[in-house]
Design a protein around this motif. Structure first.
Motif, PDB file in Angstrom:
ATOM      1  N   GLY A  51      37.255   2.881   1.024  1.00 16.15           N
ATOM      2  CA  GLY A  51      38.001   1.585   1.090  1.00 16.15           C
ATOM      3  C   GLY A  51      36.735   0.499   0.780  1.00 16.15           C
ATOM      4  O   GLY A  51      37.027  -0.556   1.480  1.00 16.15           O
ATOM      5  N   THR A  52      35.826   0.638   0.238  1.00 17.16           N
ATOM      6  CA  THR A  52      34.692  -0.488  -0.013  1.00 17.16           C
ATOM      7  C   THR A  52      34.599  -0.497  -1.702  1.00 17.16           C
ATOM      8  O   THR A  52      34.520   0.323  -2.578  1.00 17.16           O
ATOM      9  CB  THR A  52      33.446   0.277   0.306  1.00 17.16           C
ATOM     10  N   LEU A  53      34.212  -1.987  -1.812  1.00 16.19           N
ATOM     11  CA  LEU A  53      34.193  -2.371  -3.156  1.00 16.19           C
ATOM     12  C   LEU A  53      32.878  -1.936  -3.627  1.00 16.19           C
ATOM     13  O   LEU A  53      31.984  -1.871  -2.777  1.00 16.19           O
ATOM     14  CB  LEU A  53      34.038  -3.936  -3.393  1.00 16.19           C
ATOM     15  N   TYR A  54      32.845  -1.416  -5.084  1.00 18.97           N
ATOM     16  CA  TYR A  54      31.325  -0.866  -5.495  1.00 18.97           C
ATOM     17  C   TYR A  54      30.564  -2.103  -6.024  1.00 18.97           C
ATOM     18  O   TYR A  54      31.224  -3.150  -6.627  1.00 18.97           O
ATOM     19  CB  TYR A  54      31.555   0.021  -6.785  1.00 18.97           C
ATOM     20  N   LEU A  55      29.691  -2.489  -5.426  1.00 20.02           N
ATOM     21  CA  LEU A  55      28.410  -3.368  -5.881  1.00 20.02           C
ATOM     22  C   LEU A  55      27.271  -2.897  -6.838  1.00 20.02           C
ATOM     23  O   LEU A  55      26.386  -2.173  -6.182  1.00 20.02           O
ATOM     24  CB  LEU A  55      28.025  -4.142  -4.608  1.00 20.02           C
ATOM     25  N   PRO A  56      27.446  -3.469  -7.911  1.00 24.60           N
ATOM     26  CA  PRO A  56      26.198  -3.236  -8.866  1.00 24.60           C
ATOM     27  C   PRO A  56      24.851  -3.983  -8.091  1.00 24.60           C
ATOM     28  O   PRO A  56      25.159  -4.977  -7.239  1.00 24.60           O
ATOM     29  CB  PRO A  56      26.408  -4.036 -10.248  1.00 24.60           C
ATOM     30  N   ASP A  57      23.725  -3.502  -8.490  1.00 19.08           N
ATOM     31  CA  ASP A  57      22.525  -4.049  -7.774  1.00 19.08           C
ATOM     32  C   ASP A  57      22.567  -5.667  -7.899  1.00 19.08           C
ATOM     33  O   ASP A  57      22.162  -6.150  -6.913  1.00 19.08           O
ATOM     34  CB  ASP A  57      21.259  -3.707  -8.505  1.00 19.08           C
ATOM     35  N   LYS A  58      22.835  -6.281  -9.002  1.00 21.41           N
ATOM     36  CA  LYS A  58      22.734  -7.636  -9.228  1.00 21.41           C
ATOM     37  C   LYS A  58      23.764  -8.505  -8.556  1.00 21.41           C
ATOM     38  O   LYS A  58      23.669  -9.615  -8.196  1.00 21.41           O
ATOM     39  CB  LYS A  58      22.444  -8.230 -10.750  1.00 21.41           C
ATOM     40  N   ALA A  59      24.910  -7.707  -8.007  1.00 22.11           N
ATOM     41  CA  ALA A  59      25.981  -8.301  -7.354  1.00 22.11           C
ATOM     42  C   ALA A  59      25.702  -8.348  -5.649  1.00 22.11           C
ATOM     43  O   ALA A  59      26.775  -8.737  -5.119  1.00 22.11           O
ATOM     44  CB  ALA A  59      27.253  -7.619  -7.796  1.00 22.11           C
ATOM     45  N   ARG A  60      24.671  -7.843  -5.197  1.00 17.99           N
ATOM     46  CA  ARG A  60      24.656  -7.695  -3.695  1.00 17.99           C
ATOM     47  C   ARG A  60      23.868  -9.186  -3.206  1.00 17.99           C
ATOM     48  O   ARG A  60      22.851  -9.471  -3.817  1.00 17.99           O
ATOM     49  CB  ARG A  60      23.588  -6.532  -3.516  1.00 17.99           C
ATOM     50  N   PHE A  61      24.275  -9.320  -2.103  1.00 17.72           N
ATOM     51  CA  PHE A  61      23.902 -10.413  -1.297  1.00 17.72           C
ATOM     52  C   PHE A  61      22.253 -10.477  -1.348  1.00 17.72           C
ATOM     53  O   PHE A  61      21.681 -11.521  -1.258  1.00 17.72           O
ATOM     54  CB  PHE A  61      24.288 -10.462  -0.018  1.00 17.72           C
ATOM     55  N   SER A  62      21.714  -9.234  -0.913  1.00 17.23           N
ATOM     56  CA  SER A  62      20.335  -9.337  -0.652  1.00 17.23           C
ATOM     57  C   SER A  62      19.485  -9.359  -1.877  1.00 17.23           C
ATOM     58  O   SER A  62      18.265 -10.129  -2.103  1.00 17.23           O
ATOM     59  CB  SER A  62      19.842  -7.834  -0.122  1.00 17.23           C
ATOM     60  N   HIS A  63      20.145  -9.191  -3.046  1.00 10.71           N
ATOM     61  CA  HIS A  63      19.444  -9.081  -4.365  1.00 10.71           C
ATOM     62  C   HIS A  63      19.255 -10.967  -4.551  1.00 10.71           C
ATOM     63  O   HIS A  63      18.350 -11.375  -4.960  1.00 10.71           O
ATOM     64  CB  HIS A  63      20.129  -8.831  -5.474  1.00 10.71           C
ATOM     65  N   LEU A  64      20.699 -11.473  -4.342  1.00 12.63           N
ATOM     66  CA  LEU A  64      20.542 -13.057  -4.297  1.00 12.63           C
ATOM     67  C   LEU A  64      19.512 -13.608  -3.538  1.00 12.63           C
ATOM     68  O   LEU A  64      18.980 -14.955  -3.782  1.00 12.63           O
ATOM     69  CB  LEU A  64      21.893 -13.656  -4.369  1.00 12.63           C
ATOM     70  N   LEU A  65      19.601 -13.251  -2.292  1.00 11.57           N
ATOM     71  CA  LEU A  65      18.625 -13.639  -1.198  1.00 11.57           C
ATOM     72  C   LEU A  65      16.957 -13.793  -1.767  1.00 11.57           C
ATOM     73  O   LEU A  65      16.224 -14.239  -1.369  1.00 11.57           O
ATOM     74  CB  LEU A  65      18.870 -13.249   0.068  1.00 11.57           C
ATOM     75  N   ALA A  66      16.703 -12.663  -2.178  1.00  7.58           N
ATOM     76  CA  ALA A  66      15.457 -12.253  -2.897  1.00  7.58           C
ATOM     77  C   ALA A  66      14.967 -12.934  -4.368  1.00  7.58           C
ATOM     78  O   ALA A  66      13.869 -12.639  -4.574  1.00  7.58           O
ATOM     79  CB  ALA A  66      15.039 -10.910  -2.868  1.00  7.58           C
ATOM     80  N   LEU A  67      15.810 -13.662  -5.051  1.00  5.50           N
ATOM     81  CA  LEU A  67      15.484 -14.400  -6.076  1.00  5.50           C
ATOM     82  C   LEU A  67      14.219 -15.125  -5.801  1.00  5.50           C
ATOM     83  O   LEU A  67      14.006 -15.975  -4.980  1.00  5.50           O
ATOM     84  CB  LEU A  67      16.497 -15.156  -6.353  1.00  5.50           C
ATOM     85  N   PRO A  68      13.357 -14.859  -6.958  1.00  6.67           N
ATOM     86  CA  PRO A  68      12.183 -15.687  -7.020  1.00  6.67           C
ATOM     87  C   PRO A  68      12.584 -17.368  -7.054  1.00  6.67           C
ATOM     88  O   PRO A  68      13.424 -17.663  -7.499  1.00  6.67           O
ATOM     89  CB  PRO A  68      11.377 -15.182  -8.333  1.00  6.67           C
ATOM     90  N   GLU A  69      11.492 -18.266  -6.580  1.00  4.98           N
ATOM     91  CA  GLU A  69      11.451 -19.612  -6.665  1.00  4.98           C
ATOM     92  C   GLU A  69      11.615 -19.999  -8.129  1.00  4.98           C
ATOM     93  O   GLU A  69      11.047 -19.667  -9.001  1.00  4.98           O
ATOM     94  CB  GLU A  69      10.487 -20.190  -5.942  1.00  4.98           C
ATOM     95  N   GLY A  70      12.495 -20.961  -8.260  1.00  2.00           N
ATOM     96  CA  GLY A  70      12.603 -21.428  -9.524  1.00  2.00           C
ATOM     97  C   GLY A  70      13.843 -20.818 -10.185  1.00  2.00           C
ATOM     98  O   GLY A  70      14.299 -21.122 -11.411  1.00  2.00           O
TER      99      GLY A  70
END
Length: 518
Positions: free
Chosen positions: A71-90
């Motif tokens: 009952g859970t959505l499948y999230l590709p790596d780049k679609a995960r919140f943690s990935h967005l939070l860790a984006l490099p500056e710029g």
């Protein structure tokens, strides 16, 4: 951190962020809710991943179907919140969030064309601040669902009456669900808004150890396309799928909703005028006739009734004025009562909604009731004195208050009461005890709280379904200022409806007189 603390922190942060975007709340709410969606989706994804590992399935070997079975959505790596939070500056954060939404839709077909894509309208600093604020809120259980629902309501408050068309207070929805008990079958909401009725139905099923994904199916209509998108996001983030369509329920019937559903739940807009009743003539969804007044309340009531199958139950929110409405509406109400369909009526006090202060009434229909000992009876409950004060302008019911009210209905039906609710940690206080009110756990009338009235008694009251006419007050207890205020507001609402009817009649008389004189 309590949910109350989280709500206060997030709303204050959003309020500050508005000052830096130049966007109106109606424009800003969707991207904010989208980020909450991502955060909640990842939390559920991580929980499912842990379950799979316990079952011997490693993350490297798990595919999207393994997650969807949980009952859970499948999230590709780049679609995960943690990935967005860790984006490099710029990095262009807005583009990255848009890409995350696209990746989720690509893997989860039910969300195609639903998720927001307007994140490039927000500046990098604004998005980074939002991500930072949401990151630590990895609460256990369904806390993010509560946050999601809070933001729906909070943005409804900011947007005024327009926002209120898609949000129903959670505690009212919970009581509706507890009383109609949608364990299984087909559930319909013809004014589905953000799908809160469906989410609470699923939560009810899970609490009772039911396999929600296989035992219930949900169907809805909503006239606002953007709200339908919010509804689909809400379903998906709670592991549900459903058929919600954009439609104007007065004139359109995309689900062929005639005698088809096991349960109907809804919070329709109150006292709507301007419906073109000529277009409704001959529509079988209105079996008791088209009301002559310019008010859609009894159109909605008939829509709910006619959508039920022969053993179906309905629970819905309705304006207080509908309980005592006169004329053609009174005749429709009499027919509903003659049909033995009206089961329970609950009076709700003022200040339970984000966008209006007026009290309301919860109606419960049961088409199977005519086969029971309750056939010629209706249970009236006055719940106006029960509430928790959230803030100066807003109230809610605690979990135990909801359980208490639902158990009164269960005792009336001859069912065993349920004791599953925990304390209200956010708003502590003293809750009523069912065992003190009903020591033998057998229903009995309680002055000021509940009364079972016969159809003869109801007929003597002009077919009124106003709980206050039957329940009365506790012996020796005077009517409080708050009770008087609620009653006065109800009378004022009824007066406004009568004034509208009088104006309509006056207009017709003037038109007829002009025609005759001409």
């Amino acid at each position: 951190m309590t949910i109350k603390d989280i709500e206060s922190r997030l709303w204050s942060a959003a309020d500050q962020l508005w000052a830096n975007t130049g966007l109106r709340p109606s424009q800003f709410s969707t991207p904010v809710l989208g980020l909450i969606f991502l955060r909640h989706a990842e939390q559920r994804f991580v929980d499912a991943q842990a379950e799979l590992q316990q079952e011997g399935v490693s993350p490297a070997n798990a595919d999207k179907y393994d997650y969807q079975e949980k009952g859970t959505l499948y999230l590709p790596d780049k679609a995960r919140f943690s990935h967005l939070l860790a984006l490099p500056e710029g990095e262009n954060v807005g583009r990255a969030v848009n890409d995350a939404m696209s990746a989720i839709e690509a893997e989860n077909e039910e969300l195609r064309g639903v998720l927001p894509r307007n994140y490039t309208l927000l500046s990098n600093p604004t998005l980074i601040e939002l991500l930072r604020l949401l990151a630590p809120l990895n609460q256990a259980g369904d806390a993010f669902g509560v946050i999601y629902e809070y933001f729906l309501g909070a943005f409804a408050l900011a947007e005024g009456q327009k926002g209120g068309v898609f949000f129903t207070p959670k505690s009212l929805v919970e009581l509706i669900v507890e009383i109609i008990e949608p364990y299984h079958g087909r559930i319909f909401d013809p004014a589905s808004g953000s799908a809160g009725m469906f989410v609470q139905s699923a939560a009810f099923g899970k609490r009772h150890q039911r396999n929600v994904a296989s035992e219930i199916s949900v169907f809805g209509t909503e006239k606002d396309a953007e709200t339908v998108k919010l509804a689909k996001m809400n379903l998906a983030v709670h592991g549900l799928s459903g058929d919600i369509r954009v439609a104007n329920t007065y004139y359109e019937n995309p689900h062929d909703a005639l005698g088809r559903f096991d349960f109907v739940m809804a919070n329709p807009p109150f006292n709507v005028s301007g419906v073109d009743k000529e277009r409704l003539k001959g529509d079988k969804r209105f079996p008791f006739g088209i009301p002559t007044t310019d008010n859609a309340n009894y159109l909605w009531i008939q829509l709910f009734y006619s959508a039920l199958n022969p053993i179906g139950r309905a629970g819905f929110v309705m304006a207080n004025s509908a309980s005592d409405a006169r004329g053609a509406e009174q005749e429709i109400r009499r027919k509903l009562l003659d049909d033995k369909a009206v089961d329970v009526m609950v009076a709700v006090g003022s200040n339970m909604f984000y966008t209006v202060t007026l009290p309301c009434t919860l109606w419960f229909l049961d088409k199977k009731k005519f086969q029971t000992a309750r056939a010629k009876q209706v249970l009236f409950i006055d719940a106006r004195h029960l509430y928790r004060q959230v803030n100066r302008a807003l109230r809610k019911w605690s979990p135990r208050q909801i359980e208490y009210l639902a158990n009164i209905a269960r005792l009336y039906r001859g069912e065993a009461p349920e004791f599953m609710a925990g304390p209200d940690e956010d708003y502590p206080g003293t809750d009523p005890d069912l065992r003190e009110t009903f020591p033998e756990l057998v229903y009995q009338d309680v002055p000021g709280l509940c009364k079972v009235a016969t159809l003869d008694e109801i007929a003597a009251q002009g077919w009124s379904l106003n709980p206050g006419r039957y329940v009365g007050v506790v012996a020796g207890e005077s009517v409080s200022d708050e009770d008087f205020k609620a009653q006065f507001e109800a009378w004022n609402e009824e007066l406004e409806a009568l004034n509208a009817q009088a104006l309509e009649l006056q207009t017709r008389i003037a038109e007829n007189a002009a025609f005759l004189l001409d």
